[in-house]
Design a protein around this motif. Structure first.
Motif, PDB file in Angstrom:
ATOM      1  N   ASP A   1       0.936  -1.176  -0.172  1.00  0.00           N
ATOM      2  CA  ASP A   1       0.037   0.047   0.047  1.00  0.00           C
ATOM      3  C   ASP A   1       0.750   1.109   0.003  1.00  0.00           C
ATOM      4  O   ASP A   1       1.635   1.507   1.063  1.00  0.00           O
ATOM      5  CB  ASP A   1      -0.911   0.095   1.306  1.00  0.00           C
ATOM      6  CG  ASP A   1      -1.972   1.082   1.209  1.00  0.00           C
ATOM      7  OD1 ASP A   1      -1.951   2.069   0.310  1.00  0.00           O
ATOM      8  OD2 ASP A   1      -2.820   0.985   1.904  1.00  0.00           O
TER       9      ASP A   1
ATOM     10  N   GLU B   1       0.054   4.220   0.184  1.00  0.00           N
ATOM     11  CA  GLU B   1      -0.288   5.246   1.215  1.00  0.00           C
ATOM     12  C   GLU B   1       0.174   4.761   2.493  1.00  0.00           C
ATOM     13  O   GLU B   1       0.321   6.011   3.216  1.00  0.00           O
ATOM     14  CB  GLU B   1      -1.971   4.994   1.460  1.00  0.00           C
ATOM     15  CG  GLU B   1      -2.632   6.312   1.872  1.00  0.00           C
ATOM     16  CD  GLU B   1      -4.142   5.972   1.922  1.00  0.00           C
ATOM     17  OE1 GLU B   1      -4.698   5.012   2.565  1.00  0.00           O
ATOM     18  OE2 GLU B   1      -4.809   6.923   1.313  1.00  0.00           O
ATOM     19  N   ASP B   2       0.692   3.944   2.722  1.00  0.00           N
ATOM     20  CA  ASP B   2       1.457   3.548   3.919  1.00  0.00           C
ATOM     21  C   ASP B   2       2.880   4.373   3.971  1.00  0.00           C
ATOM     22  O   ASP B   2       3.450   4.622   5.105  1.00  0.00           O
ATOM     23  CB  ASP B   2       1.952   2.046   4.204  1.00  0.00           C
ATOM     24  CG  ASP B   2       0.688   1.290   4.478  1.00  0.00           C
ATOM     25  OD1 ASP B   2      -0.387   1.766   4.960  1.00  0.00           O
ATOM     26  OD2 ASP B   2       0.869   0.120   4.182  1.00  0.00           O
TER      27      ASP B   2
ATOM     28  N   TYR C   1       3.072   7.389   2.603  1.00  0.00           N
ATOM     29  CA  TYR C   1       2.689   8.910   2.384  1.00  0.00           C
ATOM     30  C   TYR C   1       3.368   9.585   3.327  1.00  0.00           C
ATOM     31  O   TYR C   1       3.112   9.494   4.648  1.00  0.00           O
ATOM     32  CB  TYR C   1       1.186   9.010   2.285  1.00  0.00           C
ATOM     33  CG  TYR C   1       0.679  10.538   2.063  1.00  0.00           C
ATOM     34  CD1 TYR C   1       0.811  10.931   0.587  1.00  0.00           C
ATOM     35  CD2 TYR C   1       0.581  11.549   2.863  1.00  0.00           C
ATOM     36  CE1 TYR C   1       0.412  12.086   0.127  1.00  0.00           C
ATOM     37  CE2 TYR C   1       0.198  12.325   2.372  1.00  0.00           C
ATOM     38  CZ  TYR C   1      -0.037  13.205   1.079  1.00  0.00           C
ATOM     39  OH  TYR C   1      -0.393  14.221   0.696  1.00  0.00           O
TER      40      TYR C   1
ATOM     41  N   LYS D   1      -1.966  -2.131  -3.755  1.00  0.00           N
ATOM     42  CA  LYS D   1      -3.335  -1.406  -3.412  1.00  0.00           C
ATOM     43  C   LYS D   1      -3.555  -0.325  -4.224  1.00  0.00           C
ATOM     44  O   LYS D   1      -3.000   0.616  -4.269  1.00  0.00           O
ATOM     45  CB  LYS D   1      -3.439  -1.228  -1.856  1.00  0.00           C
ATOM     46  CG  LYS D   1      -5.024  -0.823  -1.409  1.00  0.00           C
ATOM     47  CD  LYS D   1      -4.714  -0.964   0.228  1.00  0.00           C
ATOM     48  CE  LYS D   1      -6.298  -0.599   0.640  1.00  0.00           C
ATOM     49  NZ  LYS D   1      -6.535   0.846   0.472  1.00  0.00           N
TER      50      LYS D   1
ATOM     51  N   CYS E   1      -6.983   2.901  -4.760  1.00  0.00           N
ATOM     52  CA  CYS E   1      -8.106   3.576  -4.054  1.00  0.00           C
ATOM     53  C   CYS E   1      -7.419   4.033  -2.787  1.00  0.00           C
ATOM     54  O   CYS E   1      -8.038   3.721  -1.894  1.00  0.00           O
ATOM     55  CB  CYS E   1      -9.133   2.701  -3.922  1.00  0.00           C
ATOM     56  SG  CYS E   1     -10.313   2.056  -5.436  1.00  0.00           S
ATOM     57  N   SER E   2      -6.548   4.920  -2.894  1.00  0.00           N
ATOM     58  CA  SER E   2      -5.892   5.519  -1.682  1.00  0.00           C
ATOM     59  C   SER E   2      -6.815   6.510  -1.099  1.00  0.00           C
ATOM     60  O   SER E   2      -7.413   7.161  -2.092  1.00  0.00           O
ATOM     61  CB  SER E   2      -4.467   5.792  -1.793  1.00  0.00           C
ATOM     62  OG  SER E   2      -4.259   6.808  -2.682  1.00  0.00           O
ATOM     63  N   ASN E   3      -6.711   7.166   0.105  1.00  0.00           N
ATOM     64  CA  ASN E   3      -7.497   8.194   0.364  1.00  0.00           C
ATOM     65  C   ASN E   3      -6.488   9.515   0.543  1.00  0.00           C
ATOM     66  O   ASN E   3      -6.967  10.558   0.680  1.00  0.00           O
ATOM     67  CB  ASN E   3      -7.829   8.041   1.892  1.00  0.00           C
ATOM     68  CG  ASN E   3      -8.779   6.981   2.110  1.00  0.00           C
ATOM     69  OD1 ASN E   3      -9.911   6.839   1.160  1.00  0.00           O
ATOM     70  ND2 ASN E   3      -8.754   5.796   2.910  1.00  0.00           N
ATOM     71  N   LYS E   4      -5.347   9.432   0.036  1.00  0.00           N
ATOM     72  CA  LYS E   4      -4.389  10.233   0.281  1.00  0.00           C
ATOM     73  C   LYS E   4      -4.014  10.511  -1.475  1.00  0.00           C
ATOM     74  O   LYS E   4      -4.238   9.514  -2.130  1.00  0.00           O
ATOM     75  CB  LYS E   4      -3.013  10.032   0.883  1.00  0.00           C
ATOM     76  CG  LYS E   4      -3.455   9.888   2.239  1.00  0.00           C
ATOM     77  CD  LYS E   4      -2.132   9.364   3.402  1.00  0.00           C
ATOM     78  CE  LYS E   4      -2.889   9.238   4.718  1.00  0.00           C
ATOM     79  NZ  LYS E   4      -2.071   8.478   5.637  1.00  0.00           N
TER      80      LYS E   4
ATOM     81  N   VAL F   1      -1.910   9.895  -3.725  1.00  0.00           N
ATOM     82  CA  VAL F   1      -0.631   9.129  -4.063  1.00  0.00           C
ATOM     83  C   VAL F   1      -0.506   9.471  -5.586  1.00  0.00           C
ATOM     84  O   VAL F   1      -1.589   9.194  -6.265  1.00  0.00           O
ATOM     85  CB  VAL F   1      -0.823   7.519  -3.809  1.00  0.00           C
ATOM     86  CG1 VAL F   1       0.376   6.731  -4.476  1.00  0.00           C
ATOM     87  CG2 VAL F   1      -0.812   7.491  -2.340  1.00  0.00           C
TER      88      VAL F   1
END
Length: 169
Positions: free
Chosen positions: A18, A20-21, A23, A127, A129-132, A134
């Protein structure tokens, strides 16, 4: 037990990565230098220097900052250098370009330094669909790094992954 539901994903060797981990935490800001140009398009050196001198750059303390010009003005290299001088020691990082360019620049050293040995010869799902925010470039960079290390690379979620790469046998 008859009819028992078995979670094949949980029992597989599939590893999730991921982005996002990784970010980088911190505030992001954007500076458009057209605000300091005559009619937004002409750089007058004395006026530009004065505008920089009268700007409170401390509002960018510890920020990641993207600097750009939103107009078609021709900006000499020294103007960007002057702006960098004002932000040095205040901003955490300054990048020429958009916020997307900034996010990309932040991911470059992170992805370059990752130890990916735990993904060796395993199926990996990157993964989505990140929320941040990326950037797409980060997905390309991690794909490049995983290529040849992982047995396969997929994108998305385990329930609906898109195959991206598979190591030839």
């Amino acid at each position: 037990m008859e009819g028992e539901i078995i979670n094949r994903v949980a029992n597989s060797k599939l590893k999730t990565f991921d982005l996002e981990d990784y970010y980088p935490a911190g505030s992001r800001s954007e500076i458009d230098i057209s605000q300091w140009l005559l009619e937004g398009i002409v750089l007058v050196e004395a006026r530009f220097r004065e505008s920089l001198k009268n700007t409170d750059f401390t509002i960018y303390k510890n920020h990641y900052v993207a600097v750009h010009c939103s107009t078609d003005a021709i900006i000499p290299q020294w103007a960007w250098m002057l702006l960098q001088t004002e932000l040095s020691g205040i901003a955490q990082k300054v990048v020429l370009g958009t916020l997307v360019d900034l996010e990309t620049a932040l991911y470059v050293p992170i992805i370059k330094e990752l130890d990916l040995s735990s993904f060796e010869n395993l199926p990996v799902i990157v993964k989505g669909c990140s929320n941040k925010p990326v950037p797409v470039a980060a997905y390309m960079m991690i794909t490049e790094r995983l290529h040849g290390i992982a047995r396969s690379v997929m994108y998305g979620e385990a329930c609906s992954a898109v195959p991206v790469y598979k190591k030839s046998r």
